[in-house]
Design a protein around this motif. Structure first.
Motif, PDB file in Angstrom:
ATOM      1  N   THR B 195       0.847  -1.185   0.000  1.00 36.72           N
ATOM      2  CA  THR B 195       0.000   0.000   0.000  1.00 36.72           C
ATOM      3  C   THR B 195       0.887   1.241   0.000  1.00 36.72           C
ATOM      4  OG1 THR B 195      -1.469  -1.275   1.405  1.00 36.72           O
ATOM      5  CG2 THR B 195      -1.933   1.076   1.194  1.00 36.72           C
ATOM      6  N   SER B 196       0.505   2.282  -0.724  1.00 35.99           N
ATOM      7  CA  SER B 196       1.322   3.496  -0.755  1.00 35.99           C
ATOM      8  C   SER B 196       0.488   4.728  -0.417  1.00 35.99           C
ATOM      9  CB  SER B 196       1.946   3.717  -2.139  1.00 35.99           C
ATOM     10  OG  SER B 196       2.755   2.640  -2.496  1.00 35.99           O
ATOM     11  N   ILE B 197       1.103   5.618   0.328  1.00 36.48           N
ATOM     12  CA  ILE B 197       0.529   6.951   0.498  1.00 36.48           C
ATOM     13  C   ILE B 197       1.480   7.889  -0.210  1.00 36.48           C
ATOM     14  CG2 ILE B 197       0.009   8.801   2.122  1.00 36.48           C
ATOM     15  CD1 ILE B 197      -0.696   6.722   4.190  1.00 36.48           C
ATOM     16  N   ILE B 198       0.984   8.712  -1.102  1.00 32.42           N
ATOM     17  CA  ILE B 198       1.877   9.604  -1.843  1.00 32.42           C
ATOM     18  C   ILE B 198       1.423  11.051  -1.656  1.00 32.42           C
ATOM     19  CG2 ILE B 198       0.586   9.008  -3.939  1.00 32.42           C
ATOM     20  CD1 ILE B 198       3.109   9.630  -5.521  1.00 32.42           C
ATOM     21  N   ILE B 199       2.359  11.860  -1.173  1.00 36.98           N
ATOM     22  CA  ILE B 199       2.077  13.283  -1.021  1.00 36.98           C
ATOM     23  C   ILE B 199       2.624  13.969  -2.258  1.00 36.98           C
ATOM     24  CG2 ILE B 199       2.616  15.357   0.296  1.00 36.98           C
ATOM     25  CD1 ILE B 199       2.902  13.622   2.746  1.00 36.98           C
ATOM     26  N   SER B 200       1.801  14.711  -2.954  1.00 38.54           N
ATOM     27  CA  SER B 200       2.305  15.347  -4.166  1.00 38.54           C
ATOM     28  C   SER B 200       1.531  16.613  -4.494  1.00 38.54           C
ATOM     29  CB  SER B 200       2.224  14.374  -5.339  1.00 38.54           C
ATOM     30  OG  SER B 200       2.717  15.004  -6.501  1.00 38.54           O
ATOM     31  N   HIS B 201       2.239  17.539  -5.127  1.00 43.80           N
ATOM     32  CA  HIS B 201       1.607  18.736  -5.658  1.00 43.80           C
ATOM     33  C   HIS B 201       1.170  18.532  -7.098  1.00 43.80           C
ATOM     34  CE1 HIS B 201       2.269  21.450  -2.457  1.00 43.80           C
ATOM     35  NE2 HIS B 201       3.567  21.386  -2.496  1.00 43.80           N
TER      36      HIS B 201
END
Lengths: 415, 516
Positions: B195-201
């Motif tokens: 599972t991935s959590i990705i913080i991105s603009h």
């Protein structure tokens, strides 16, 4: 803060205790600056007692000044380098090298003494430019550059001397290290007082007091005086006392020989460099660069140029120290100036300079150097062996810097 | 699907600031979950709470992981449970080999307590292969590019049996190819059940890879959008990110705009050490007297780099382009030259680049224009005190006198000292980089008032800010910057948060689309 008795007085008269409190907090804010002077006074009084009054005699005071003069000269340049965030480990070797070079020029080649001294100082400037080049232009840390310099110039000293000593120097050359201001004009046999010394003392006193008064008058007129009057007078009174005491010891006390020439040189250097550090753009930029180099660069200060100039300046002062030392010993040897750098660095740090840079004063470094000098001298008078002297000096250095660190932490927690 | 992670009612307070308030986040097993929000919205704080950087007990709320409540006290705790966070700033040790980096703090130890180098290298090779790298594990970390370093970080996470991978702005420092490769890898890992959590603009990336996106604003969860089942546009996400009311937090000003003061033409800047990397692409920009011009851009867009390269080339290498002040070509080759030409730059990082913190107020104020105080070769200390006192009063620096040490002042007062320093240089153009960062609301209003006063006096002001409401509240004109390119120019009447955000997140590809 306020004790019950304070509160009572508060009710009676509103001003006095609050003034007292302001005075207290003012003094507290100055602990860092005045702590070092108090330490010097305490150490002098301590040894004056322990040696049964032999510390503050005419001959011994002159001795302390002359014995430590070259370290004090080095300490002036060193504290400036430390304020900018650098260090110079090479000054002892540079002093030795210049001493040796003047020896070759004057004694072996028969140059006039003044030409030797001038070229020697020029040589110091060139050595400083060499080290400044590596620090400022190439960008090598000063610790490395001057560690290399320590070896390079020690080696050059030995090459110059061919592993022998050069001696004797002409009398004129030796005056800078061991000479006094014309005692032959008023020999002690004809006069109880050494008039040149007394005259110099009075002149210094007049200049000191008038500059203090004029400064205060101007600040008051402009409405920017931040110093309480009582503190101004305490400070000024202490200065007057110091000048009178030294004048008395050097010119009037029994066995006085007059003013050492090197004291005049030192006095001029201290005043000149204090002005440079506090009142010229160069000096103020040194503090800015040492306090935050990035911010200084972004304020348009050319920090590399400052670095370069500082090392040139250090080279010149190291050359002067080397000449004074060679004159005092009347010889230039391969081992001259050994460990001078450490004494000069210790003087700067005892005198309140910060290891991270940005903080330090010329007068602090001189005081730090004198603390070490009085310790040395006092312990020698008491017959303490040099092993113990080293041990105690080491402890003093450690405690002085610990006190400084403690002070800063306290200041931060207050703020 | 079941939830692998539930964060319920997370509230995190710092002295004087509520960074997170009642944040809820649910992540399903095996999904890619994006978190979106403006700079300072609280994304990184939330991830630090999750990974134990802020230990259990320093926040309120509950974290349920693998169906059990957890209380992490450190990163080690969360990593033991299979939660690994990869930070924006890469944490590889540059002089160690890839294998050593992968097993750093987690060394393969053989008999006798000594490191088993054979196993270390063999295992490292396998892990590198899993992230698609064929590199020799004995190569040093600084010998591979940034893109590969990011992949090595992921290999390092895999070595810890990661179940939940958190990536904070993973593609911020990567070029397009490396970014695409990284996104492929995240998809690939998803296939392996990670599972991935990705913080991105980068909204197009989020659209491309994420199953769900949770929007955070002002420390609160606004909404969670399902990207797989619903048709969610980038504009829809932007609306969630910026949709806050513009209150009257900005002082009124009637603009009186004069002639052009500063003009930059075809300004191109390369990275200071990697001379092939273009940081600013041919920027053109003008600023007029009496005008407040904003530069909007996300973190890493090149805002500070643009400003500093103009300010005496204090950033970058191989700078080309022309700069004009009052229509005449200006010499901006060094900081002293830029100051002499009438530029001033107040940095975004006051403490590191703006102030001498151990020095007092008056000496900080005089630092950039000490020559003005020199009389007969000597600095007039009394005049300096008078000048500083003048600024203390006009700027309302809250301190009894100008002998106070700057390091002890509050952020707002420090910023006023910085502004005083630059005003004393008598500039034509002031570039203010994040002028209200780390400053409380009241002091922000004062800073805005000072800015208004400056333009009323005929100065030109450039404001760089991460906060769109601030730019919309104080500027007359706003440029948007994305990936080193100026992507838009908006008179204030035409500027809306949505329009700005769209240009701020505009990528090079869509740039081409627009051009065609």
């Amino acid at each position: 803060m306020s004790s019950p008795s304070d509160t009572k007085r508060d009710a009676a008269k509103d001003l006095a205790p609050s003034q007292l409190r302001t005075a207290g907090s003012f003094l507290l804010s100055r602990v860092q600056q005045i702590g070092i002077f108090i330490a010097l006074v305490v150490i002098i009084l301590l040894f004056q007692g322990l040696t049964g009054g032999r510390l503050l005699t005419a001959g011994n005071v002159a001795n302390i000044i002359v014995q430590n003069s070259y370290i004090l000269i080095l300490a002036i340049g060193m504290v400036m380098i430390i304020i900018a965030g650098h260090i110079d480990l090479s000054v002892g070797s540079v002093a030795a090298f210049v001493g040796a070079a003047t020896g070759v020029m004057i004694v072996q080649w028969g140059w006039p003494w003044w030409a030797g001294i001038l070229v020697g100082i020029l040589l110091g400037a060139i050595v400083g430019a060499w080290q400044g080049f590596w620090v400022a232009v190439v960008g090598i840390p000063a610790f490395i550059v001057t560690l290399a310099g320590m070896l390079i110039f020690r080696g050059l000293t030995q090459i110059t001397l061919g592993n022998t000593q050069i001696t004797p120097f002409p009398t004129e050359y030796r005056q800078l290290g061991g000479g006094y201001l014309f005692p032959q004009l008023f020999p002690a046999s004809t006069s109880p007082a050494e008039w040149i010394t007394v005259g110099l003392g009075v002149l210094t006193l007049v200049l000191f007091v008038s500059s203090q008064l004029r400064g205060r008058a101007k600040r008051t007129k402009l409405g920017v005086e931040g110093e309480p009057a009582w503190w101004f007078w305490t400070r000024t009174g202490f200065g007057i006392l110091l000048i009178v005491l030294i004048t008395y010891l050097l010119g009037l006390a029994e066995g006085s020989r007059g003013t050492p020439i090197v004291l005049v040189v030192l006095g001029v250097l201290v005043v000149a460099y204090t002005v440079v550090m506090t009142r010229t753009r160069f000096g103020r930029h040194i503090y800015a660069v040492g306090g935050n180099r990035h911010a200084a660069d972004l304020s348009g200060i050319r920090s590399k140029r400052i670095d370069f100039m500082l090392f040139v300046n250090m080279g010149i002062l190291a050359a002067l120290a080397g000449i004074v030392f060679a004159g005092r010993l009347n010889s230039a040897g391969p081992g001259a100036g050994n460990l001078f750098e450490l004494d000069a660095i210790a003087a700067a740090f005892i005198g309140g300079a910060a290891v991270q840079g940005g903080i330090g004063t010329v007068i602090g470094a001189i005081t730090g150097g004198l603390i070490m000098g009085v310790l040395n001298n006092g312990m020698s008078l008491m017959g303490v062996s040099t092993d113990y002297q080293q041990f105690i000096k080491g402890l003093v250095l450690l405690l002085a810097v610990a006190f400084d660190v403690y002070n800063k932490r306290r200041a931060r927690s207050l703020g | 699907m079941t939830a692998i992670l539930e964060m319920r009612g997370i509230t995190k307070e710092f002295p004087g600031v509520k960074a997170l308030s009642d944040v809820n986040l649910t992540v399903e097993r095996g999904e890619v979950h994006a978190i979106c929000g403006e700079n300072g919205a609280g994304k990184s704080t939330l991830m630090k709470v999750l990974s134990g950087v802020y230990p259990h007990g320093t926040y309120e709320g509950e974290i349920v992981y693998e169906a059990e409540p957890v209380a992490f006290h450190s990163i080690n705790d969360s990593e033991r449970s299979g939660i690994v966070i990869i930070h924006q700033e890469l944490a590889l040790s540059p002089h160690l080999s890839l294998a050593e980096n992968i097993f750093l703090g987690n060394e393969r130890v053989g008999r006798g307590g000594l490191i088993d180098w054979h196993e270390t290298n063999v295992e490292a090779q396998k892990l590198l292969a899993r992230v698609g790298l064929g590199d020799n594990p004995a190569v040093k970390a600084n010998e591979v590019g940034v893109g590969k370093q990011q992949l090595v970080e992921i290999a390092k996470a895999l070595s810890k049996d990661v179940k939940l991978l958190i990536l904070d702005e993973p593609t911020a420092a990567l070029n397009d190819d490396d970014s695409a490769h990284l996104l492929d890898l995240i998809r690939h890992l998803k296939g392996q059940g990670i599972t991935s959590i990705i913080i991105s603009h980068k909204l197009n990336e989020i659209k491309a890879i994420a199953d769900k996106v949770t929007v955070i604003r002002d420390g609160r969860t606004i909404e969670t959008l399902d990207l797989v089942h619903d048709d969610v546009s980038e504009d829809r996400i932007i609306k969630g990110m910026v949709g806050r009311d513009l209150e009257s937090r900005y002082p009124e000003r009637t603009p009186s705009i004069g002639d052009e003061v500063l003009r930059i033409e075809d300004w191109r800047v390369h990275h200071p050490t990697e001379a092939d990397r273009v940081i600013i692409h041919d920027a053109n920009l003008t600023v007029r007297a009496g005008e407040v011009v904003g530069i909007a851009g996300l973190m890493g867009a090149g805002r500070t780099e643009l400003a500093m390269s103009v300010f005496g080339r204090s950033y970058g290498s191989r700078i080309t382009g022309r700069a004009f002040i009052h229509g005449k070509e200006a010499d901006l080759r060094s900081v002293p030259a830029a100051i002499a030409a009438g530029l001033a730059y107040a940095t975004e990082d006051r403490k590191a680049y703006g102030l001498n913190l151990i020095e007092d107020i008056k000496r900080n104020i005089s630092a950039a224009a000490l020559r003005k105080l020199v009389k007969g070769g000597l600095v007039d200390g009394d005049e300096e005190t008078i000048v500083a006192e003048g600024y203390r009063k006009s700027m309302r620096i809250k301190t009894p006198n100008v002998g106070a040490v700057v390091g002890k002042l509050s952020g707002g007062n420090q910023q006023k000292v910085v502004l005083s320093k630059w005003l004393f240089t008598d500039p034509e153009v002031l570039i203010l980089d994040e002028p209200t960062r780390g400053i409380d609301v009241g002091a922000k209003y004062e800073i805005y008032t000072i800015i208004n006063q400056l333009v009323a006096d005929g100065k030109a002001v450039v404001v760089i800010s991460s906060e769109l409401p601030e730019l919309l509240g104080i500027c007359d004109r706003i440029y948007t910057l994305s990936e080193g390119r100026i992507t838009g120019e908006f008179p204030i009447a035409e500027a809306t948060p949505e329009a700005l955000m769209q240009r701020m997140t505009q990528e090079k590809e869509s740039d081409h689309v627009l051009a065609q």
